[in-house]
Design a protein around this motif. Structure first.
Motif, short mmCIF file in Angstrom:
data_model
loop_
_atom_site.label_atom_id
_atom_site.label_comp_id
_atom_site.label_asym_id
_atom_site.label_seq_id
_atom_site.Cartn_x
_atom_site.Cartn_y
_atom_site.Cartn_z
N ASP A 106 -98.13 15.54 -111.10
CA ASP A 106 -97.60 15.40 -109.74
C ASP A 106 -97.56 16.75 -109.03
OD1 ASP A 106 -97.18 12.67 -110.04
OD2 ASP A 106 -95.19 12.98 -110.88
N ASP A 109 -97.51 18.05 -101.64
CA ASP A 109 -98.45 18.41 -100.58
C ASP A 109 -97.65 18.76 -99.33
OD1 ASP A 109 -100.28 18.33 -98.41
OD2 ASP A 109 -101.61 17.00 -99.51
N LYS A 114 -96.10 14.72 -98.78
CA LYS A 114 -96.25 13.63 -99.74
C LYS A 114 -96.29 14.20 -101.16
CE LYS A 114 -97.25 10.41 -96.53
NZ LYS A 114 -96.43 9.20 -96.28
N MET A 116 -98.56 13.97 -104.48
CA MET A 116 -99.86 13.54 -105.00
C MET A 116 -99.71 13.30 -106.50
SD MET A 116 -102.44 16.18 -103.07
CE MET A 116 -101.50 17.64 -103.57
N PHE A 126 -106.37 10.73 -107.17
CA PHE A 126 -104.92 10.75 -107.00
C PHE A 126 -104.48 9.75 -105.94
CE2 PHE A 126 -106.61 13.78 -103.98
CZ PHE A 126 -105.84 13.62 -102.84
N SER A 127 -103.21 9.40 -106.00
CA SER A 127 -102.60 8.57 -104.97
C SER A 127 -101.52 9.39 -104.28
CB SER A 127 -101.99 7.30 -105.59
OG SER A 127 -101.01 7.64 -106.55
N GLU A 128 -101.23 9.04 -103.04
CA GLU A 128 -100.18 9.72 -102.28
C GLU A 128 -98.94 8.83 -102.23
OE1 GLU A 128 -102.44 12.67 -99.17
OE2 GLU A 128 -101.83 10.69 -98.48
N ARG A 201 -108.03 17.80 -103.77
CA ARG A 201 -107.25 18.08 -102.56
C ARG A 201 -107.53 19.50 -102.06
NH1 ARG A 201 -105.67 17.06 -97.68
NH2 ARG A 201 -103.51 17.62 -97.19
#
Length: 210
Positions: A106, A109, A114, A116, A126-128, A201
């Motif tokens: 984790d 950001d 958020k 990530m 990745f998911s936000e 990212r």
């Protein structure tokens, strides 16, 4: 290589002091200098020399990537504090780890406020996610500091922030680009290259703001 809609030429030079010739040759033809540092160490001599050459001789904008977040001795906060002390308050994190060490997945950001959450299969995907209360407060505070930092060279951004109380990533794009090029901002990213965490990212931001 190509990323999103940009072609990026990466010149990779060793960090050891005996390879200063290669470093200087690369700096002469580069638009930006990126320092990749190990979060298990403090600032080393090679990094100091690279910074000084890029700052004093070539006047290059800079970015910093703090790597090895997966190491059990990783200490992102200590290294970031050393960088700020040595190079100034314009060294500022756009990302920071939430769980350093072997289980790193984790990353906060600051641009998007958020969290990530990266997959642990080395895909880099990745998911936000929305942060919990304490983390939301930290991200919000850093986001506002970032706006104030880049608005020092863009009054219209500061006015828009005061009017709306918030700026989107797209609204920040022009100001962030100008702040990096002028040296008013040295963005700090973080990653575990071994686990391919944070890399996508970082590349997205470099492509969008270069």
């Amino acid at each position: 290589y190509e990323w999103i809609d940009k072609k990026i030429n990466l010149l990779d030079t060793p960090g050891q002091t005996e390879f200063q010739g290669e470093l200087l040759s690369a700096l002469k033809v580069s638009d930006v200098m990126g320092l990749v540092l190990n979060t298990t160490n403090d600032i080393e001599v090679g990094a100091e020399l690279a910074w000084n050459h890029s700052e004093n001789e070539y006047k290059l904008p800079k970015l910093i990537i703090l790597n090895m977040l997966d190491h059990d001795q990783s200490n992102f906060d200590n290294l970031l504090a050393s960088l700020k002390t040595r190079f100034g308050r314009n060294v500022f994190p756009l990302m920071f780890p939430l769980n350093e060490g072997e289980n790193i997945c984790d990353i906060g950001d600051v641009l998007r406020k958020k969290v990530m959450s990266f997959k642990t299969d080395s895909s880099g995907d990745f998911s936000e996610n929305e942060p919990e209360k304490d983390m939301a407060d930290k991200l919000g505070s850093l986001h506002n500091e970032l706006i104030e930092l880049i608005a020092e060279s863009d009054d219209t951004l500061l006015e828009a922030f005061f009017d709306k109380g918030e700026l989107s990533e797209d609204e920040l794009r022009g100001g962030l680009h100008s702040a990096i090029l002028s040296g008013n901002l040295v963005p700090v990213f973080c990653a575990s290259s071994k686990k391919n965490i944070g890399v996508k990212r970082i590349m997205d931001i470099i492509s969008k703001y270069s």
